[in-house]
Design a protein around this motif. Structure first.
Motif, PDB file in Angstrom:
ATOM      1  N   ALA A 133     -66.498 -46.109 -20.799  1.00 15.61           N
ATOM      2  CA  ALA A 133     -65.523 -45.550 -21.728  1.00 15.61           C
ATOM      3  C   ALA A 133     -64.105 -45.945 -21.333  1.00 15.61           C
ATOM      4  O   ALA A 133     -63.280 -46.293 -22.179  1.00 15.61           O
ATOM      5  CB  ALA A 133     -65.653 -44.025 -21.773  1.00 15.61           C
ATOM      6  N   VAL A 134     -63.820 -45.904 -20.028  1.00 14.16           N
ATOM      7  CA  VAL A 134     -62.488 -46.292 -19.548  1.00 14.16           C
ATOM      8  C   VAL A 134     -62.264 -47.784 -19.765  1.00 14.16           C
ATOM      9  O   VAL A 134     -61.174 -48.201 -20.175  1.00 14.16           O
ATOM     10  CB  VAL A 134     -62.309 -45.922 -18.059  1.00 14.16           C
ATOM     11  N   VAL A 135     -63.282 -48.595 -19.501  1.00 14.64           N
ATOM     12  CA  VAL A 135     -63.178 -50.041 -19.737  1.00 14.64           C
ATOM     13  C   VAL A 135     -62.816 -50.301 -21.193  1.00 14.64           C
ATOM     14  O   VAL A 135     -61.888 -51.074 -21.493  1.00 14.64           O
ATOM     15  CB  VAL A 135     -64.492 -50.765 -19.375  1.00 14.64           C
ATOM     16  N   ARG A 136     -63.535 -49.664 -22.104  1.00 17.56           N
ATOM     17  CA  ARG A 136     -63.278 -49.897 -23.524  1.00 17.56           C
ATOM     18  C   ARG A 136     -61.877 -49.457 -23.913  1.00 17.56           C
ATOM     19  O   ARG A 136     -61.169 -50.169 -24.640  1.00 17.56           O
ATOM     20  CB  ARG A 136     -64.314 -49.169 -24.387  1.00 17.56           C
ATOM     21  N   GLN A 137     -61.449 -48.271 -23.426  1.00 17.33           N
ATOM     22  CA  GLN A 137     -60.123 -47.769 -23.763  1.00 17.33           C
ATOM     23  C   GLN A 137     -59.026 -48.693 -23.257  1.00 17.33           C
ATOM     24  O   GLN A 137     -58.103 -49.062 -24.003  1.00 17.33           O
ATOM     25  CB  GLN A 137     -59.937 -46.364 -23.179  1.00 17.33           C
ATOM     26  N   LEU A 138     -59.102 -49.075 -21.994  1.00 13.83           N
ATOM     27  CA  LEU A 138     -58.069 -49.938 -21.417  1.00 13.83           C
ATOM     28  C   LEU A 138     -58.097 -51.332 -22.040  1.00 13.83           C
ATOM     29  O   LEU A 138     -57.046 -51.934 -22.290  1.00 13.83           O
ATOM     30  CB  LEU A 138     -58.237 -50.043 -19.904  1.00 13.83           C
ATOM     31  N   ARG A 139     -59.291 -51.834 -22.290  1.00 12.92           N
ATOM     32  CA  ARG A 139     -59.403 -53.153 -22.929  1.00 12.92           C
ATOM     33  C   ARG A 139     -58.714 -53.132 -24.296  1.00 12.92           C
ATOM     34  O   ARG A 139     -57.950 -54.041 -24.648  1.00 12.92           O
ATOM     35  CB  ARG A 139     -60.864 -53.547 -23.084  1.00 12.92           C
ATOM     36  N   ASN A 140     -58.973 -52.083 -25.079  1.00 12.17           N
ATOM     37  CA  ASN A 140     -58.351 -51.977 -26.394  1.00 12.17           C
ATOM     38  C   ASN A 140     -56.834 -51.872 -26.291  1.00 12.17           C
ATOM     39  O   ASN A 140     -56.102 -52.458 -27.097  1.00 12.17           O
ATOM     40  CB  ASN A 140     -58.907 -50.764 -27.140  1.00 12.17           C
ATOM     41  N   GLU A 141     -56.346 -51.115 -25.309  1.00  9.99           N
ATOM     42  CA  GLU A 141     -54.903 -50.957 -25.136  1.00  9.99           C
ATOM     43  C   GLU A 141     -54.245 -52.270 -24.733  1.00  9.99           C
ATOM     44  O   GLU A 141     -53.126 -52.571 -25.153  1.00  9.99           O
ATOM     45  CB  GLU A 141     -54.610 -49.877 -24.090  1.00  9.99           C
ATOM     46  N   ILE A 142     -54.943 -53.074 -23.930  1.00 13.35           N
ATOM     47  CA  ILE A 142     -54.400 -54.367 -23.518  1.00 13.35           C
ATOM     48  C   ILE A 142     -54.426 -55.352 -24.681  1.00 13.35           C
ATOM     49  O   ILE A 142     -53.443 -56.045 -24.950  1.00 13.35           O
ATOM     50  CB  ILE A 142     -55.178 -54.928 -22.312  1.00 13.35           C
ATOM     51  N   ILE A 143     -55.543 -55.405 -25.396  1.00 17.59           N
ATOM     52  CA  ILE A 143     -55.664 -56.329 -26.523  1.00 17.59           C
ATOM     53  C   ILE A 143     -54.621 -56.017 -27.593  1.00 17.59           C
ATOM     54  O   ILE A 143     -53.988 -56.919 -28.148  1.00 17.59           O
ATOM     55  CB  ILE A 143     -57.082 -56.272 -27.126  1.00 17.59           C
ATOM     56  N   SER A 144     -54.422 -54.735 -27.882  1.00 20.71           N
ATOM     57  CA  SER A 144     -53.495 -54.334 -28.940  1.00 20.71           C
ATOM     58  C   SER A 144     -52.037 -54.461 -28.530  1.00 20.71           C
ATOM     59  O   SER A 144     -51.145 -54.440 -29.375  1.00 20.71           O
ATOM     60  CB  SER A 144     -53.776 -52.889 -29.359  1.00 20.71           C
ATOM     61  N   GLY A 145     -51.783 -54.577 -27.221  1.00 21.57           N
ATOM     62  CA  GLY A 145     -50.410 -54.649 -26.752  1.00 21.57           C
ATOM     63  C   GLY A 145     -49.821 -53.309 -26.380  1.00 21.57           C
ATOM     64  O   GLY A 145     -48.655 -53.220 -25.986  1.00 21.57           O
ATOM     65  N   GLU A 146     -50.612 -52.245 -26.515  1.00 20.33           N
ATOM     66  CA  GLU A 146     -50.136 -50.924 -26.107  1.00 20.33           C
ATOM     67  C   GLU A 146     -49.811 -50.913 -24.616  1.00 20.33           C
ATOM     68  O   GLU A 146     -48.882 -50.229 -24.166  1.00 20.33           O
ATOM     69  CB  GLU A 146     -51.193 -49.867 -26.441  1.00 20.33           C
ATOM     70  N   LEU A 147     -50.595 -51.660 -23.846  1.00 20.38           N
ATOM     71  CA  LEU A 147     -50.268 -51.930 -22.444  1.00 20.38           C
ATOM     72  C   LEU A 147     -49.806 -53.381 -22.396  1.00 20.38           C
ATOM     73  O   LEU A 147     -50.615 -54.303 -22.371  1.00 20.38           O
ATOM     74  CB  LEU A 147     -51.492 -51.730 -21.536  1.00 20.38           C
TER      75      LEU A 147
END
Length: 217
Positions: free
Chosen positions: A12-26
């Motif tokens: 779940a953490v992998v998916r959340q962080l991956r999405n945040e990185i891909i989207s540019g949120e991180l």
């Protein structure tokens, strides 16, 4: 499009962080701190550390020799290198799998293409990217070579990240037009033509990234 619920907290953490990185949120260069992420996501340190290790393997997080972690920066050079690798892997899988496609496979590809377009119209680049990736995955898995799909999975997140960076550009249009053309060729029974059209997507995509995506900064 449906999404499987991650089986573990780490997933779940992998998916959340991956999405945040891909989207540019991180954004690229962001310092990644275990404790801060654990507190924000409401989990313990262990799944966060395991997730960071996984995202490091995927090339989304850099771990320095002093153990500090940052969201990986994207340069034109590594973007083009990634596209070249992705092209070799995905085009091989597409060529190997295309002859095994059934009408059910093609219907699924058509559905994913619809979700791809709808996601973009709604401004949901994450959903659009996932549907677009699934379009290719259906063919690659039809090859029966799951090792190849595993290798593609390692670089697909970084590919989606590049696409997200060009959300306002013609990068997405290249894939939409390419997918539409591939479906038309498959409907006509021209599977060799579908393979060549898939290869052409990567040629056009690479040229656009090289010419436009890194013009600013």
């Amino acid at each position: 499009m449906t999404y499987a619920v991650p089986p573990t907290r780490t997933a779940a953490v992998v998916r959340q962080l991956r999405n945040e990185i891909i989207s540019g949120e991180l954004p690229p260069g962001t310092l990644v701190k275990d404790a801060e992420l654990a507190a924000r996501l409401g989990v313990s340190i262990t799944p966060v550390r395991e997730a960071i290790a996984q995202l490091s393997v995927e090339g989304l997080i850099d771990i320095a020799p002093n153990r500090t972690r940052h969201v990986t920066k994207v340069t034109q050079k590594n973007a083009l290198e990634l596209i070249d690798v992705m092209s070799v892997l995905a085009c091989a899988g597409f060529e190997w799998g295309v002859e095994n496609l059934t009408s059910t496979h093609i219907d699924l590809m058509r559905q994913r293409q619809k979700e791809f377009v709808e996601g973009l119209r709604a401004g949901n680049t994450l959903a659009a990217g996932a549907a677009g990736a699934d379009f290719s995955t259906i063919v690659i898995l039809a090859s029966g070579n799951r090792e190849l799909q595993s290798m593609v999975d390692l670089v697909v997140a970084r590919t989606l990240r590049i696409l997200a960076m060009g959300a306002e550009s013609e990068l997405w249009t290249t894939w939409i037009r390419g997918h539409d053309a591939i479906l038309e060729l498959l409907d006509c029974g021209d599977r060799r033509g579908a393979v060549e059209r898939y290869r052409q997507i990567y040629v056009e995509y690479r040229a656009q990234v090289e010419s436009h995506l890194f013009d600013v900064g």
